[in-house]
Design a protein around this motif. Structure first.
Motif, PDB file in Angstrom:
ATOM      1  N   GLN A 183       0.795  -1.267  -0.207  1.00  0.00           N
ATOM      2  CA  GLN A 183       0.025  -0.076   0.040  1.00  0.00           C
ATOM      3  C   GLN A 183       0.852   1.206  -0.003  1.00  0.00           C
ATOM      4  OE1 GLN A 183      -2.863   0.169  -0.559  1.00  0.00           O
ATOM      5  NE2 GLN A 183      -3.199   2.297  -0.420  1.00  0.00           N
ATOM      6  N   LYS A 184       2.008   1.276   0.699  1.00  0.00           N
ATOM      7  CA  LYS A 184       2.867   2.678   0.827  1.00  0.00           C
ATOM      8  C   LYS A 184       3.495   2.908  -0.715  1.00  0.00           C
ATOM      9  CE  LYS A 184       3.206   4.106   5.413  1.00  0.00           C
ATOM     10  NZ  LYS A 184       2.787   5.338   5.557  1.00  0.00           N
ATOM     11  N   ASN A 185       3.940   1.777  -1.316  1.00  0.00           N
ATOM     12  CA  ASN A 185       4.384   1.836  -2.516  1.00  0.00           C
ATOM     13  C   ASN A 185       3.412   2.336  -3.641  1.00  0.00           C
ATOM     14  OD1 ASN A 185       7.253   1.048  -2.073  1.00  0.00           O
ATOM     15  ND2 ASN A 185       6.494  -1.046  -2.257  1.00  0.00           N
ATOM     16  N   PHE A 186       2.111   1.761  -3.368  1.00  0.00           N
ATOM     17  CA  PHE A 186       1.180   2.172  -4.454  1.00  0.00           C
ATOM     18  C   PHE A 186       1.038   3.736  -4.246  1.00  0.00           C
ATOM     19  CE2 PHE A 186      -3.340   2.753  -5.439  1.00  0.00           C
ATOM     20  CZ  PHE A 186      -3.282   2.144  -6.910  1.00  0.00           C
ATOM     21  N   GLU A 187       1.002   4.130  -2.893  1.00  0.00           N
ATOM     22  CA  GLU A 187       0.565   5.542  -2.587  1.00  0.00           C
ATOM     23  C   GLU A 187       1.680   6.543  -3.145  1.00  0.00           C
ATOM     24  OE1 GLU A 187       0.185   5.483   1.604  1.00  0.00           O
ATOM     25  OE2 GLU A 187      -1.593   4.431   1.662  1.00  0.00           O
ATOM     26  N   SER A 188       3.121   5.956  -3.212  1.00  0.00           N
ATOM     27  CA  SER A 188       3.948   6.644  -3.651  1.00  0.00           C
ATOM     28  C   SER A 188       4.064   6.906  -5.066  1.00  0.00           C
ATOM     29  CB  SER A 188       5.400   5.917  -3.655  1.00  0.00           C
ATOM     30  OG  SER A 188       5.839   5.877  -2.262  1.00  0.00           O
ATOM     31  N   ILE A 189       3.327   6.044  -5.916  1.00  0.00           N
ATOM     32  CA  ILE A 189       2.853   5.974  -7.370  1.00  0.00           C
ATOM     33  C   ILE A 189       1.788   7.193  -7.658  1.00  0.00           C
ATOM     34  CG2 ILE A 189       2.163   4.966  -9.280  1.00  0.00           C
ATOM     35  CD1 ILE A 189       4.931   4.147  -8.762  1.00  0.00           C
ATOM     36  N   VAL A 190       0.917   7.120  -6.867  1.00  0.00           N
ATOM     37  CA  VAL A 190      -0.145   8.139  -6.740  1.00  0.00           C
ATOM     38  C   VAL A 190       0.272   9.623  -6.601  1.00  0.00           C
ATOM     39  CG1 VAL A 190      -2.292   8.860  -6.053  1.00  0.00           C
ATOM     40  CG2 VAL A 190      -1.909   6.192  -6.500  1.00  0.00           C
ATOM     41  N   GLU A 191       1.015   9.571  -5.587  1.00  0.00           N
ATOM     42  CA  GLU A 191       1.605  10.944  -5.309  1.00  0.00           C
ATOM     43  C   GLU A 191       2.690  11.575  -5.789  1.00  0.00           C
ATOM     44  OE1 GLU A 191       1.734  10.380  -0.875  1.00  0.00           O
ATOM     45  OE2 GLU A 191      -0.520   9.869  -0.884  1.00  0.00           O
ATOM     46  N   GLU A 192       3.605  10.704  -6.187  1.00  0.00           N
ATOM     47  CA  GLU A 192       4.913  11.196  -6.832  1.00  0.00           C
ATOM     48  C   GLU A 192       5.174  10.764  -8.034  1.00  0.00           C
ATOM     49  OE1 GLU A 192       9.459  11.201  -5.300  1.00  0.00           O
ATOM     50  OE2 GLU A 192       7.809  10.097  -4.165  1.00  0.00           O
ATOM     51  N   PHE A 193       4.770   9.438  -8.512  1.00  0.00           N
ATOM     52  CA  PHE A 193       5.457   8.839  -9.700  1.00  0.00           C
ATOM     53  C   PHE A 193       4.484   8.695 -10.721  1.00  0.00           C
ATOM     54  CE2 PHE A 193       8.654   7.227  -6.463  1.00  0.00           C
ATOM     55  CZ  PHE A 193       9.673   8.194  -6.712  1.00  0.00           C
ATOM     56  N   ASN A 194       3.393   8.983 -10.775  1.00  0.00           N
ATOM     57  CA  ASN A 194       2.364   8.656 -11.839  1.00  0.00           C
ATOM     58  C   ASN A 194       2.745   9.559 -12.949  1.00  0.00           C
ATOM     59  OD1 ASN A 194       0.133  10.952 -12.456  1.00  0.00           O
ATOM     60  ND2 ASN A 194       0.112  10.871 -10.030  1.00  0.00           N
ATOM     61  N   TRP A 195       2.374   9.008 -14.139  1.00  0.00           N
ATOM     62  CA  TRP A 195       2.772   9.699 -15.570  1.00  0.00           C
ATOM     63  C   TRP A 195       2.277  10.928 -15.651  1.00  0.00           C
ATOM     64  CZ3 TRP A 195       6.570   8.387 -17.792  1.00  0.00           C
ATOM     65  CH2 TRP A 195       7.277   7.195 -18.078  1.00  0.00           C
ATOM     66  N   ASP A 196       1.073  11.340 -15.257  1.00  0.00           N
ATOM     67  CA  ASP A 196       0.573  12.661 -15.162  1.00  0.00           C
ATOM     68  C   ASP A 196       1.402  13.754 -14.570  1.00  0.00           C
ATOM     69  OD1 ASP A 196      -1.659  12.054 -16.817  1.00  0.00           O
ATOM     70  OD2 ASP A 196      -2.997  11.830 -15.001  1.00  0.00           O
TER      71      ASP A 196
END
Length: 369
Positions: free
Chosen positions: A335-348
């Motif tokens: 869950q923590k890694n998924f949150e990092s994608i949403v908040e920091e590393f997502n393509w948008d």
């Protein structure tokens, strides 16, 4: 803006990280109203003139005939073509084989922005002379580009210390995966959380051998899917070495992102063995796919995963992870890694940072001229 992307085998992606980024970013730029051109190898699977609004420029690429040397000719062909087109920005992805042609880049007409990739000269697949050349190529790219991009804070620090060059830190991105489909597992003859997985190019520094050695030492013979093009000298070596172990399944390259997302999502442990480079695209995609990640213990991986992963440095540690770890007991990491994608590393977010850099570079360039 009129923008070119140079340094990849082309889009849509059929190869690796830079191609994936080129595909997503070029389409994003078109959607924002920019005129975008992407250079493709002449023998790329996609032979149309446009891809989702992106103009495709096929150039002769003799890599199939000459091996690595052919890449230099391909890059030369791309750069010579770029001189005729009055691009506002030329984005170079990597420097390995295009930096020697830096004096041919249309620097008066175009702003040259280079993503410096990882520390290529550290890759153990290269001989000492090749490593020395790559150091030279890295220096050429660093000092000849108008602006530099680093895909990790470690690379940014290195460029400042080594060449006294500032760079803009922009990582890679990933799309958060939210629609799992267990039916896809039937295609690969595996069941939910009853298999493990590793995905990488077949190169020594990606530590496939280390992971598979740990797998072979384990008495419990859970299937592991080994994803990546294995039709290489190193791939043949690994396939021969681990042929006696029926639970080690060499899958070849899988480029269907929906399939990869589901395989990662439903795996028990996803091993990430990369030890050289910046922010690795496949690592971000594993995080976005809600995989439980066991990563090689190094600063690049720790810079992304922080404390939200298991780490290994040798086959014995891989064996212990396999014996003791279950995904269901470690969902807080997931869950923590998924949150990092949403908040920091997502393509948008990543695409937006690149576009902001482009706009700032154009403004700064006009002000100086």
């Amino acid at each position: 803006m009129k923008i070119a992307i140079l340094g990849t085998r082309g889009i849509p992606n059929h190869y690796g990280g830079f191609e994936q980024f080129a595909e997503f970013f070029s389409v994003y730029l078109v959607e924002k109203g920019h005129e975008v051109y992407c250079y493709n190898s002449h023998n790329h699977k996609f032979q149309e003139k446009t891809f989702r609004g992106v103009n495709i420029l096929h150039q002769h690429d003799p890599e199939y005939k000459y091996g690595t040397f052919g890449q230099f000719i391909y890059d030369y062909n791309c750069i010579m073509d770029s001189r005729k087109r009055n691009f506002d920005i030329i984005l170079q992805l990597g420097y390995t084989s295009n930096s020697i042609w830096f004096f041919l880049l249309p620097k008066r007409k175009s702003i040259i922005i280079t993503n410096m990739d990882g520390l290529e000269w550290k890759r153990t697949k290269y001989s000492k002379p090749v490593q020395q050349f790559l150091k030279f190529a890295e220096r050429l790219a660093a000092i000849s580009s108008h602006y530099l991009v680093s895909d990790s804070l470690g690379i940014k620090k290195f460029l400042k210390e080594k060449y006294n060059k500032e760079s803009t830190y922009i990582a890679y991105g990933a799309h958060p995966f939210t629609n799992p489909n267990e039916e896809i597992l039937k295609i690969y003859d595996v069941q939910k959380e009853a298999y493990n997985m590793i995905m990488a190019r077949f190169e020594p520094e990606n530590n496939l051998d280390m992971v598979l050695e740990g797998v072979s030492m384990n008495e419990e013979k859970t299937t592991i899917l080994v994803v990546g093009n294995n039709n290489t000298k190193y791939g043949e070596y690994l396939k021969s070495k681990y042929k006696p172990f029926s639970n080690i399944r060499f899958m070849g390259g899988i480029y269907n992102l929906e399939h990869l997302d589901n395989l990662r999502y439903f795996s028990n442990i996803y091993f990430h063995g990369h030890s050289v480079g910046g922010t690795n695209p496949s690592l971000l995609e594993a995080m976005a796919s809600k995989a439980l990640i066991a990563a090689h213990n190094n600063d690049f991986n720790k810079g992304v995963l922080k404390e939200n992963a298991l780490y290994f440095s040798n086959p014995e540690e891989v064996k212990n992870i396999l014996l003791t770890i279950k995904k269901n007991n470690n969902l807080h990491f997931v869950q923590k890694n998924f949150e990092s994608i949403v908040e920091e590393f997502n393509w948008d977010i990543i695409n937006g940072k690149y576009l902001q850099l482009f706009e700032e570079c154009v403004s700064g360039h006009k002000a100086r001229n």
